[in-house]
Design a protein around this motif. Structure first.
Motif, mmCIF file in Angstrom:
data_model
loop_
_atom_site.group_PDB
_atom_site.id
_atom_site.type_symbol
_atom_site.label_atom_id
_atom_site.label_comp_id
_atom_site.label_asym_id
_atom_site.label_seq_id
_atom_site.Cartn_x
_atom_site.Cartn_y
_atom_site.Cartn_z
ATOM 1 N N PHE A 17 0.833 -1.207 0.000
ATOM 2 C CA PHE A 17 0.000 0.000 0.000
ATOM 3 C C PHE A 17 0.867 1.256 0.000
ATOM 4 O O PHE A 17 0.657 2.170 -0.809
ATOM 5 C CB PHE A 17 -0.926 0.004 1.214
ATOM 6 C CG PHE A 17 -1.709 1.279 1.362
ATOM 7 C CD1 PHE A 17 -2.810 1.522 0.557
ATOM 8 C CD2 PHE A 17 -1.339 2.240 2.290
ATOM 9 C CE1 PHE A 17 -3.531 2.706 0.682
ATOM 10 C CE2 PHE A 17 -2.048 3.422 2.425
ATOM 11 C CZ PHE A 17 -3.146 3.656 1.621
ATOM 12 N N VAL A 18 1.837 1.317 0.905
ATOM 13 C CA VAL A 18 2.700 2.504 0.995
ATOM 14 C C VAL A 18 3.515 2.672 -0.278
ATOM 15 O O VAL A 18 3.642 3.786 -0.808
ATOM 16 C CB VAL A 18 3.612 2.415 2.232
ATOM 17 C CG1 VAL A 18 4.667 3.524 2.209
ATOM 18 C CG2 VAL A 18 2.794 2.491 3.503
ATOM 19 N N ALA A 19 4.071 1.568 -0.798
ATOM 20 C CA ALA A 19 4.878 1.639 -2.018
ATOM 21 C C ALA A 19 4.053 2.190 -3.182
ATOM 22 O O ALA A 19 4.535 3.030 -3.956
ATOM 23 C CB ALA A 19 5.433 0.264 -2.359
ATOM 24 N N ARG A 20 2.823 1.766 -3.272
ATOM 25 C CA ARG A 20 1.961 2.230 -4.362
ATOM 26 C C ARG A 20 1.538 3.679 -4.173
ATOM 27 O O ARG A 20 1.517 4.458 -5.133
ATOM 28 C CB ARG A 20 0.725 1.321 -4.471
ATOM 29 C CG ARG A 20 1.056 -0.054 -5.039
ATOM 30 C CD ARG A 20 -0.118 -1.011 -4.981
ATOM 31 N NE ARG A 20 0.257 -2.297 -5.556
ATOM 32 C CZ ARG A 20 -0.331 -2.836 -6.625
ATOM 33 N NH1 ARG A 20 -1.327 -2.210 -7.215
ATOM 34 N NH2 ARG A 20 0.070 -3.999 -7.095
ATOM 35 N N GLU A 21 1.186 4.040 -2.935
ATOM 36 C CA GLU A 21 0.771 5.419 -2.676
ATOM 37 C C GLU A 21 1.910 6.402 -2.953
ATOM 38 O O GLU A 21 1.690 7.486 -3.508
ATOM 39 C CB GLU A 21 0.287 5.556 -1.230
ATOM 40 C CG GLU A 21 -1.054 4.900 -0.960
ATOM 41 C CD GLU A 21 -2.173 5.480 -1.798
ATOM 42 O OE1 GLU A 21 -2.383 6.713 -1.734
ATOM 43 O OE2 GLU A 21 -2.816 4.709 -2.533
ATOM 44 N N LEU A 22 3.116 6.033 -2.579
ATOM 45 C CA LEU A 22 4.254 6.924 -2.818
ATOM 46 C C LEU A 22 4.618 6.978 -4.292
ATOM 47 O O LEU A 22 5.076 8.018 -4.777
ATOM 48 C CB LEU A 22 5.443 6.489 -1.967
ATOM 49 C CG LEU A 22 5.278 6.731 -0.456
ATOM 50 C CD1 LEU A 22 6.478 6.204 0.307
ATOM 51 C CD2 LEU A 22 5.081 8.220 -0.161
ATOM 52 N N LEU A 23 4.420 5.884 -5.011
ATOM 53 C CA LEU A 23 4.664 5.907 -6.453
ATOM 54 C C LEU A 23 3.631 6.791 -7.142
ATOM 55 O O LEU A 23 3.976 7.575 -8.044
ATOM 56 C CB LEU A 23 4.622 4.485 -7.017
ATOM 57 C CG LEU A 23 4.991 4.352 -8.501
ATOM 58 C CD1 LEU A 23 6.421 4.840 -8.761
ATOM 59 C CD2 LEU A 23 4.849 2.905 -8.965
ATOM 60 N N ASN A 28 2.536 11.549 -9.822
ATOM 61 C CA ASN A 28 1.303 12.333 -9.956
ATOM 62 C C ASN A 28 0.339 11.663 -10.930
ATOM 63 O O ASN A 28 -0.255 12.294 -11.801
ATOM 64 C CB ASN A 28 1.608 13.765 -10.413
ATOM 65 C CG ASN A 28 0.413 14.691 -10.235
ATOM 66 O OD1 ASN A 28 -0.438 14.458 -9.372
ATOM 67 N ND2 ASN A 28 0.325 15.721 -11.051
ATOM 68 N N LEU A 29 0.191 10.349 -10.755
ATOM 69 C CA LEU A 29 -0.689 9.544 -11.592
ATOM 70 C C LEU A 29 -1.556 8.648 -10.717
ATOM 71 O O LEU A 29 -1.190 8.333 -9.579
ATOM 72 C CB LEU A 29 0.123 8.655 -12.541
ATOM 73 C CG LEU A 29 1.000 9.334 -13.593
ATOM 74 C CD1 LEU A 29 1.853 8.289 -14.305
ATOM 75 C CD2 LEU A 29 0.137 10.087 -14.606
ATOM 76 N N ARG A 37 1.375 2.295 -17.856
ATOM 77 C CA ARG A 37 2.740 2.706 -18.222
ATOM 78 C C ARG A 37 3.792 1.892 -17.466
ATOM 79 O O ARG A 37 4.939 2.297 -17.370
ATOM 80 C CB ARG A 37 2.903 4.196 -17.895
ATOM 81 C CG ARG A 37 1.931 5.078 -18.664
ATOM 82 C CD ARG A 37 1.920 6.516 -18.177
ATOM 83 N NE ARG A 37 3.222 7.143 -18.244
ATOM 84 C CZ ARG A 37 3.448 8.427 -17.965
ATOM 85 N NH1 ARG A 37 2.437 9.204 -17.598
ATOM 86 N NH2 ARG A 37 4.657 8.939 -18.044
ATOM 87 N N ILE A 38 3.390 0.736 -16.969
ATOM 88 C CA ILE A 38 4.218 -0.026 -16.044
ATOM 89 C C ILE A 38 5.560 -0.451 -16.630
ATOM 90 O O ILE A 38 6.542 -0.653 -15.890
ATOM 91 C CB ILE A 38 3.433 -1.269 -15.535
ATOM 92 C CG1 ILE A 38 4.025 -1.802 -14.230
ATOM 93 C CG2 ILE A 38 3.329 -2.347 -16.600
ATOM 94 C CD1 ILE A 38 3.707 -0.993 -13.027
#
Length: 272
Positions: A17-23, A28-29, A37-38
């Motif tokens: 969750f944290v890794a995704r939220e920070l990414l 800004n996507l 765009r992975i």
């Protein structure tokens, strides 16, 4: 480094969750846009990993991203104000259930922080007249930014408790500090303002002060409380002329009380 490679490494360093939220914050996507765009190269990967390090060093996610969700709104958050918790949504919903029975309810919040309670209630009750107080200048700044962002009118006042407030209210609401001074908190919570967390040796000293202040000021008092404070607060409320109902959170802990002032509200909740 590809985006999917950075995300995988981020998930190894912290929670998914944290890794995704920070990414999402870094790029800004939305997550949907990221997934499309992975396989692309990640711009400035070192900045992403710096965000992850800030979190692992104890900086709360909401302070890093400067935002937090509460009910159905997004709020601006910064260091110096309490981070919204899901449990507080219970308090807002219970206050709404009572307040909707009043015509143009007069509401006062003690300790508004980022403004989430007062602004959520104003959004749910457009005809309400809401005054809110907080001694923190940072809270005053943040709450007014949120009011502007959400286009909501709440009278935020930079003062302590009810100092300088001569009005009486239909409802006083508060999510005050209620944690015992001796309670051990994790490193992320300890980065939040201690004056918004710790309520004294017993934990409920500030709640007791709010009850004492409110007995001549409001018909209904609603507060968030510590999980083990129902017995003590029931006694204090009764001694001050309040008839209280307690409500549990999803974990089954007592978390909120609504108290009817028998001195100002003759038949209590039966009137509503």
């Amino acid at each position: 480094m590809k985006i999917f490679e950075a995300l995988k490494k981020g998930e190894e360093l912290t929670t998914s969750f944290v890794a995704r939220e920070l990414l999402k914050f870094h790029l800004n996507l939305s997550m949907t846009e990221i997934l499309l765009r992975i396989n692309e190269n990640l711009d400035h990967p070192h900045r992403y990993f710096l965000l992850l390090k800030r979190y692992e060093d104890g900086e709360p996610l909401e302070y890093i991203t400067s935002k937090a969700s509460f009910l159905d709104s997004e709020f601006f958050i910064k260091k110096g104000v309490l981070i919204p918790r899901f449990e507080t949504e219970i308090l807002v919903k219970k206050v709404y259930e009572v307040a909707k029975n009043f015509t143009n309810p007069k509401i006062c919040e003690i300790g508004f922080g980022s403004g989430i309670i007062s602004l959520s209630l104003k959004k749910m009750l457009p005809s309400s007249n809401i005054t809110a107080t907080d001694i923190s200048k940072t809270a005053f700044e943040v709450a007014n930014i949120n009011a502007k962002n959400l286009n909501l009118d709440v009278n935020f006042i930079n003062t302590s408790y009810l100092d300088g407030i001569d009005d009486s209210f239909d409802i006083i609401v508060s999510n005050p500090p209620y944690i015992k001074n001796s309670y051990k908190l994790d490193k992320w919570v300890l980065n939040e303002p201690k004056e918004a967390l710790f309520g004294g040796v017993k934990g409920y000293e500030i709640l007791e002060h709010i009850i004492n202040l409110s007995k001549d000021k409001t018909r209904i008092l609603a507060c968030e409380i510590g999980y083990d404070q129902k017995r003590a607060l029931s006694k204090i409320l009764k001694e001050n002329g309040f008839e209280a109902k307690f409500y549990k959170d999803l974990a089954g802990f007592d978390r909120v009380f609504l108290a009817s002032n028998s001195n100002l509200f003759k038949d209590g909740f039966d009137e509503l």
